[in-house]
Design an enzyme around this catalytic site. Structure first.
Site, short mmCIF file in Angstrom:
data_model
loop_
_atom_site.label_atom_id
_atom_site.label_comp_id
_atom_site.label_asym_id
_atom_site.label_seq_id
_atom_site.Cartn_x
_atom_site.Cartn_y
_atom_site.Cartn_z
N LYS A 69 0.67 -1.30 -0.05
CA LYS A 69 -0.11 0.04 -0.02
C LYS A 69 0.71 1.24 -0.06
O LYS A 69 0.25 2.00 -0.80
CB LYS A 69 -1.16 0.05 1.06
CG LYS A 69 -0.40 -0.04 2.78
CD LYS A 69 -1.43 0.22 3.54
CE LYS A 69 -0.60 0.20 4.94
NZ LYS A 69 -1.19 -0.88 5.84
N ARG A 111 -7.48 -0.02 16.45
CA ARG A 111 -7.76 0.29 15.14
C ARG A 111 -8.92 -0.45 14.55
O ARG A 111 -9.84 -0.70 15.44
CB ARG A 111 -6.46 -0.18 14.17
CG ARG A 111 -6.00 0.77 13.22
CD ARG A 111 -4.86 0.39 12.54
NE ARG A 111 -5.24 -0.59 11.51
CZ ARG A 111 -4.35 -0.86 10.28
NH1 ARG A 111 -3.45 -0.31 10.24
NH2 ARG A 111 -4.97 -1.78 9.71
C1 LIG Z 1 -0.43 -1.64 6.31
C2 LIG Z 1 -0.97 -2.87 6.82
C3 LIG Z 1 0.05 -3.67 7.17
C4 LIG Z 1 1.53 -3.72 6.80
O1 LIG Z 1 2.03 -2.96 8.03
P1 LIG Z 1 3.75 -2.78 8.05
O2 LIG Z 1 3.73 -2.17 9.42
O3 LIG Z 1 3.90 -1.73 6.89
O4 LIG Z 1 4.23 -4.03 7.99
C5 LIG Z 1 -0.57 -5.08 7.59
N1 LIG Z 1 -1.85 -5.12 7.90
C6 LIG Z 1 -2.60 -4.22 7.50
C7 LIG Z 1 -4.06 -4.52 7.96
C8 LIG Z 1 -2.33 -3.15 7.18
O5 LIG Z 1 -3.16 -2.03 6.97
#
Ligand SMILES: *Cc1c(COP(=O)(O)O)cnc(C)c1O
Length: 353
Positions: free
Chosen positions: A36, A131
């Site tokens: 992302k 979250r």
């Molecule tokens: C962005 C995201 C990740 C990856 O997180 P990092 O800290 O970049 O490894 C994993 N799971 C979800 C749900 C995310 O939104």
């Protein structure tokens, strides 16, 4: 070469991914490569897949669509609850979506029936980071109702820690996730394909963990792309911290006073700045600003400079002993936030190496 630009070293991303995949393989955990922050860049996704990730996760359906249309063949996970006006795209482009709301899952079921597909979902559990996530006391009821919906297959559960609340995933959180997965499987007679134990923040727990229980997946973005532990931002030994760097160019160079002349009020971002008098200094302007990058997340790699200030379109740097020439390039490392903005700015070119 044009500036500002991000130089993206795919061989370093490959190395970091491979290192993670091998480590996680040894714990019987599959790796989801998270794209992302790169806006679903197909070259980066392809590199992660070649290095062995099991699937690709992204939080935007537009990014998943882009990767598919660029010819990436993989299982794609949508890592965020679907938006109501994107339900049919989610069913069309994502193999699996992460969900916490029954009313959304019902809509996914309707769309999947229309498209004559089975859409797979994973339910996210709230374990304390505040979250997304279903509260543990509500999970049974949502699972019960989800299992009755046509064209929906519940393939697992997951959690996300270390993100919004910065909560460090520990043994207790992970044991809780393992317990929930076991009790749901028992209660509902299902077998989960995926029990996803979090993002890069869960690595420290894994480095020190002998028994991973039912957890069989981790989703990694930042640790692969920036080589850092996201709880401390310390480099992870064995990984590159510089697969992606930023280059900007000098567009003005002068010797100017270190303190402005006149009454100091608010600057463009509503802050009243303070200055230290260092006499006359080498003062240079770079052709990059907050519209391109989060300036506080930059570290200069190539010169002995301090960032003096910035606005939307330029960064002023100062140095006591180093005059910069017009057109000269300055290279920076980026933190996650700076990378996020730079990847998103249409003015920053992406150059692959
Ligand atoms: C962005 C995201 C990740 C990856 O997180 P990092 O800290 O970049 O490894 C994993 N799971 C979800 C749900 C995310 O939104």
């Amino acid at each position: 070469m044009a500036t500002p630009r991000l130089e993206i070293d795919l061989s370093k991303i490959h190395h970091n991914t491979r290192w993670m995949v091998e480590f996680l393989d040894s714990k019987k955990i599959s790796t989801t490569g998270v794209t992302k922050v790169t806006l679903g860049d197909p070259k980066i996704a392809q590199t992660m897949l070649r290095a062995g990730v099991g699937n690709i996760g992204d939080s935007r359906i537009e990014n998943i669509q882009k990767m598919r249309e660029a010819g990436i063949t993989a299982t794609f996970l949508l890592l965020r609850n679907p938006l109501k006006n994107q339900i049919s795209q989610v069913v069309k482009y994502a193999d699996i979506s992460f969900n916490t709301e029954l009313s959304t899952i019902v809509k996914l079921s309707d769309a999947a029936r229309e498209q004559k597909k089975t859409h797979k979902i994973l339910l996210m559990i709230e374990l304390g980071d505040l979250r997304e996530g279903i509260l543990p006391e509500n999970i049974d009821e949502i699972v019960r109702q989800t299992l009755q919906l046509p064209n929906i297959k519940l393939i697992g559960i997951g959690t996300n820690l270390g993100c919004l609340g910065g909560v460090k995933p520990d043994r207790k959180h992970m044991d809780q996730l393992i317990e929930i997965s076991k009790s749901l499987e028992l209660k509902f007679g299902v077998k989960f394909e995926i029990v996803s134990g979090g993002n890069s923040a869960s690595l420290e727990w894994l480095f020190n963990c002998k028994k991973v229980g039912t957890i069989n997946n981790i989703r990694l973005g930042e640790s692969i792309l920036l080589g850092r532990d996201t709880m401390s931002r310390e480099p992870i030994e064995g990984l590159y911290t510089d697969p992606i760097t930023l280059i900007a160019e000098v567009i003005e160079s002068n010797i100017k006073p270190s303190v402005p002349t006149g009454e100091i009020c608010q600057n463009v971002f509503g802050i009243k700045p303070t200055f230290q008098d260092n006499g006359m200094v080498h003062h240079a302007i770079l052709g990059i600003g907050r519209q391109d990058v989060s300036v506080s997340g930059l570290k200069v790699l190539t010169h002995d400079l301090d960032i003096f200030g910035e606005n939307s379109d330029l960064i002023v740097v100062v140095s006591k002993d180093n005059g910069l020439k017009i057109g000269q390039e300055v290279r920076f490392s980026l933190n996650y936030e700076a990378l996020l903005v730079a990847m998103t700015s249409p003015f920053v070119k992406k150059v692959f190496q």
